[in-house]
Design an enzyme around this catalytic site. Structure first.
Site, short mmCIF file in Angstrom:
data_model
loop_
_atom_site.label_atom_id
_atom_site.label_comp_id
_atom_site.label_asym_id
_atom_site.label_seq_id
_atom_site.Cartn_x
_atom_site.Cartn_y
_atom_site.Cartn_z
N CYS A 165 0.82 -1.22 0.00
CA CYS A 165 0.00 0.00 0.00
C CYS A 165 0.86 1.27 0.00
CB CYS A 165 -0.96 -0.01 1.19
SG CYS A 165 -2.27 -1.23 1.01
N VAL A 181 -4.30 9.58 0.41
CA VAL A 181 -2.91 9.89 0.75
C VAL A 181 -1.90 9.02 0.00
CG1 VAL A 181 -3.41 10.80 3.05
CG2 VAL A 181 -2.78 8.39 2.80
N LYS A 182 -2.37 7.99 -0.71
CA LYS A 182 -1.45 7.08 -1.39
C LYS A 182 -1.03 7.66 -2.75
CE LYS A 182 -1.83 4.38 2.15
NZ LYS A 182 -2.85 3.40 2.46
N HIS A 183 -0.20 6.92 -3.51
CA HIS A 183 0.39 7.49 -4.73
C HIS A 183 -0.62 7.87 -5.79
CE1 HIS A 183 3.66 5.17 -2.86
NE2 HIS A 183 4.42 6.13 -3.32
N HIS A 204 -6.37 5.00 -1.36
CA HIS A 204 -6.80 6.05 -0.44
C HIS A 204 -6.14 7.37 -0.86
CE1 HIS A 204 -6.65 8.43 3.28
NE2 HIS A 204 -7.75 7.77 3.62
#
Ligand SMILES: *Cc1c(COP(=O)(O)O)cnc(C)c1O
Length: 403
Positions: A175, A201-203, A199
């Site tokens: 993740c 905040v992910k890449h 989500h």
């Protein structure tokens, strides 16, 4: 910079002027006009849920990580649940994982009625230590779940070797590590199953969303059924074939990622490479600055990996400081730097303590790191000004608390 001349009076937490006038979060999505157009196009089409964009996103994603199969889910957590199911984890089984992760990594083992067994991490990368993992193998062990902490790939070669020797399935929680490489292989193509999250905040983001990649057709088939109630074909396939018949062959869930979310993911994926190079630039700027900052230890990078910096977690050299992590954390927040802590070790959570009687002191490397960790803001839309604000604030705060 003249921060050495500052005293604790100058800290925003004590009434001084904050480094930034506005709050800088630790992570944040970047949504562009082309993303919005792609979502709107789907909203105007016939398919809101499983439609053509799902397969498009999955195929592009599989190609990007060099995996044969990619199966989308409504979240990274749903993807972990599906992988634990496909690995056939059952009551009585054990799965080994790291305590220094988001609770979902261990929770997916519990969803299957199996037991998570923690093993300590390596002191440099804070990833699952293969020797510690091997030492926790019992006759009940069926799986290992390494996590690519902060975007630095786990030690996959020894972990895969241990797993093969003991007949275990490896589910890599990537993740944090979309786009990362380990010994020349892309994360997503190495483990039996690899899990990603979308989500914000992910890449890349789909709002909520997740993916499992695998090179094994059997796992991919089970994953597809599991996300659709355990049914062996999807509604669109049936409509195309003009068939009413379907069969439920296993007990699954509704974990289907909608078509408009997949359209967003497909667009976001096109910008992954530029996102990653910006994150690498930011990480390089931080590491250059903090290598020379007493009291701050920048994250380690091993030669064999190409990390992707979901997080930039520094460790405080507390022996050189007059304040603890909590005080430094509060001081940085007062400077309007949105620092965070990743992670409260999973075995510290009341649920795990009560259910498993976990003791503090069991995983000294992870626990020692936890006392010192602070994640600095890291997202690709950060400006150079944002980056220098973070550097300035860390030097100001750490400088004021230097022994
Ligand atoms: C984000 C994350 C998850 C869960 O993903 P969601 O999409 O939020 O459900 C699981 N494991 C790790 C390590 C994560 O960072």
């Amino acid at each position: 910079m003249s921060t050495t001349l500052l005293s604790t009076q100058d800290l925003a937490i004590n009434g001084g002027t904050p480094v930034r006038a506005t709050f800088l979060p630790y992570g944040r999505q970047a949504v562009e006009e082309s993303d919005i157009a792609a979502v709107v196009e789907v909203l105007r089409s016939d398919w809101l849920t499983t439609g053509p964009k799902v397969a498009e996103f999955e195929e592009a994603f599989a190609a990007r990580v060099h995996a044969k199969h990619a199966v989308s889910f409504t979240s990274g957590t749903a993807a972990l649940h599906a992988a634990a199911f496909a690995a056939d984890l059952k009551p009585g089984d054990e799965a080994i994982t790291t305590p220094l992760t988001f609770a979902a990594t261990a929770n997916c083992v519990l969803y299957q009625g199996a037991t998570p067994v923690f093993a300590d991490v390596s002191a440099d990368t804070l990833n699952l230590d293969p020797e510690q993992a091997a030492a926790r193998i019992s006759p009940r062990t069926r799986a290992i779940l390494p996590v690519d902490y902060a975007g630095h790939p786990a030690e996959m070669a020894p972990i895969m070797e241990i797993a093969r020797r003991h007949g275990l399935i490896v589910i890599e929680d990537a993740c944090h590590a979309l786009g990362a490489e380990y010994r020349g292989s892309r994360v997503g193509s190495i483990a039996d199953m690899t899990v990603f999250s979308f989500h914000p905040v992910k890449h890349i983001t789909t709002g909520e969303g997740g993916m499992v990649t695998s090179n094994d057709a059997k796992f991919a088939e089970t994953l597809r059924r599991f996300r659709n109630h355990g049914i062996s074909s999807d509604a669109r396939q049936r409509q195309t074939a003009g068939q009413w018949h379907y069969e439920m062959v296993l007990l699954g869930f509704n974990y289907r990622l909608p078509d408009f979310a997949c359209a967003l993911g497909r667009e976001q994926l096109k910008r992954l490479d530029s996102n990653l190079s910006r994150r690498r630039e930011i990480a390089a700027a931080y590491s250059d600055a903090f290598r020379e900052t007493p009291g701050v230890i920048p994250p380690a990078v091993r030669d064999e990996v190409h990390p992707t910096w979901h997080l930039y977690p520094i460790r405080l050299d507390l022996e050189k400081l007059t304040a603890d992590r909590a005080q430094i954390f509060r001081s940085l927040r007062a400077e309007n730097i949105g620092v965070n802590v990743h992670y409260i070790p999973v075995h510290y959570h009341p649920y795990y303590r009560e259910r498993f009687g976990s003791r503090l002191g069991e995983f000294p490397v992870a626990e020692n790191a936890y006392e010192r960790l602070i994640s600095l803001p890291m997202f690709h839309a950060m400006t150079d000004g944002d980056v220098s604000d973070v550097v300035h604030a860390v030097r100001k705060v750490v400088g004021c608390y230097a022994k």
